[in-house]
Design a protein around this motif. Sequence first.
Motif, PDB file in Angstrom:
ATOM      1  N   TYR A  39       0.854  -1.196   0.000  1.00  0.00           N
ATOM      2  CA  TYR A  39       0.000   0.000   0.000  1.00  0.00           C
ATOM      3  C   TYR A  39       0.888   1.244   0.000  1.00  0.00           C
ATOM      4  N   TYR A  40       0.510   2.232  -0.811  1.00  0.00           N
ATOM      5  CA  TYR A  40       1.431   3.331  -1.087  1.00  0.00           C
ATOM      6  C   TYR A  40       1.875   4.082   0.168  1.00  0.00           C
ATOM      7  N   GLU A  41       0.965   4.366   1.063  1.00  0.00           N
ATOM      8  CA  GLU A  41       1.340   5.143   2.248  1.00  0.00           C
ATOM      9  C   GLU A  41       2.293   4.361   3.163  1.00  0.00           C
ATOM     10  N   LYS A  42       2.181   3.043   3.179  1.00  0.00           N
ATOM     11  CA  LYS A  42       3.123   2.226   3.949  1.00  0.00           C
ATOM     12  C   LYS A  42       4.523   2.314   3.334  1.00  0.00           C
ATOM     13  N   LEU A  43       4.556   2.239   2.004  1.00  0.00           N
ATOM     14  CA  LEU A  43       5.839   2.341   1.308  1.00  0.00           C
ATOM     15  C   LEU A  43       6.450   3.728   1.507  1.00  0.00           C
ATOM     16  N   MET A  44       5.619   4.754   1.446  1.00  0.00           N
ATOM     17  CA  MET A  44       6.115   6.111   1.609  1.00  0.00           C
ATOM     18  C   MET A  44       6.696   6.318   3.004  1.00  0.00           C
ATOM     19  N   TYR A  45       6.070   5.739   4.010  1.00  0.00           N
ATOM     20  CA  TYR A  45       6.582   5.857   5.371  1.00  0.00           C
ATOM     21  C   TYR A  45       7.981   5.247   5.479  1.00  0.00           C
ATOM     22  N   LYS A  46       8.157   4.057   4.921  1.00  0.00           N
ATOM     23  CA  LYS A  46       9.470   3.418   4.960  1.00  0.00           C
ATOM     24  C   LYS A  46      10.496   4.239   4.193  1.00  0.00           C
ATOM     25  N   PHE A  47      10.080   4.775   3.054  1.00  0.00           N
ATOM     26  CA  PHE A  47      11.000   5.555   2.228  1.00  0.00           C
ATOM     27  C   PHE A  47      11.463   6.814   2.946  1.00  0.00           C
ATOM     28  N   LYS A  48      10.568   7.448   3.676  1.00  0.00           N
ATOM     29  CA  LYS A  48      10.901   8.692   4.361  1.00  0.00           C
ATOM     30  C   LYS A  48      11.795   8.473   5.577  1.00  0.00           C
ATOM     31  N   PHE A  49      11.662   7.306   6.207  1.00  0.00           N
ATOM     32  CA  PHE A  49      12.372   7.114   7.463  1.00  0.00           C
ATOM     33  C   PHE A  49      13.464   6.030   7.410  1.00  0.00           C
ATOM     34  N   ASP A  50      13.350   5.071   6.508  1.00  0.00           N
ATOM     35  CA  ASP A  50      14.358   4.006   6.446  1.00  0.00           C
ATOM     36  C   ASP A  50      14.420   3.407   5.042  1.00  0.00           C
ATOM     37  N   PRO A  51      14.863   4.187   4.052  1.00  0.00           N
ATOM     38  CA  PRO A  51      14.886   3.690   2.669  1.00  0.00           C
ATOM     39  C   PRO A  51      15.760   2.460   2.481  1.00  0.00           C
ATOM     40  N   ASN A  52      16.776   2.309   3.322  1.00  0.00           N
ATOM     41  CA  ASN A  52      17.659   1.147   3.202  1.00  0.00           C
ATOM     42  C   ASN A  52      16.959  -0.166   3.493  1.00  0.00           C
ATOM     43  N   SER A  53      15.843  -0.100   4.211  1.00  0.00           N
ATOM     44  CA  SER A  53      15.142  -1.318   4.606  1.00  0.00           C
ATOM     45  C   SER A  53      14.204  -1.832   3.518  1.00  0.00           C
TER      46      SER A  53
END
Length: 212
Positions: A39-53
């Motif tokens: 889901y896009y907002e879940k992906l965006m959260y990870k991208f904003k705070f921990d893109p390496n993960s």
Amino acid sequence: MKKIYFTLIFSLFSCCAYSQNISLDSIKINVQNENSNLYYEKLMYKFKFDPNSMSDDEVKNLYYGKQFSKYKTSYFDKDYLDFRKSLAQRNLKKAIVYGEKYLEKDPTNSEVLTYMEVAYGKKNIESKNYILYSLQSKTLLNCILKSGDGKSKKTAFKVNSVGEEYLIEEILGKNIRTFHRTSILQDDGTIDQFSKGGEIIYFKVFENISNF
């Protein structure tokens, strides 16, 4: 803009091999399903705070799923144009201000992220944004470089904007402003063919024509 010289650009090639299959229909279903891990907002959260993960599949759905999200802007967005103008004038302080405003609307624009990394690297290398933008930029550029090899229409590099076309070619050491450009409109975007002598490079731009 002059050629970019920084370490992350050259580190991309050791891990990037043409491998990704981009299905916009599947991506649309994934990123709009609130119960999905993609889901896009879940992906965006990870991208904003921990893109390496993020896994390759997560990054692919994030980057190419942008057009099915709220994070879309016009090619003529004022903050984007002012950002580009400030960079051209070498006014990095202003570029950072406009770049920050633009990234609030379009957080996955690899062109803006990359040049923001450059700007922070010259103005304030100790800023937390310098590290974050470096990681985010590398994450997205790896995804784009895995989307194709640029040798045919079928295996074109796939990007979300015209500016990212020029960024990728700058990274590859090509000055496509000296190439002849031919564009073919398609339902989901445009195929851009850049040719010079016997060399041809293909891009698929998933840019909705209504954005121009």
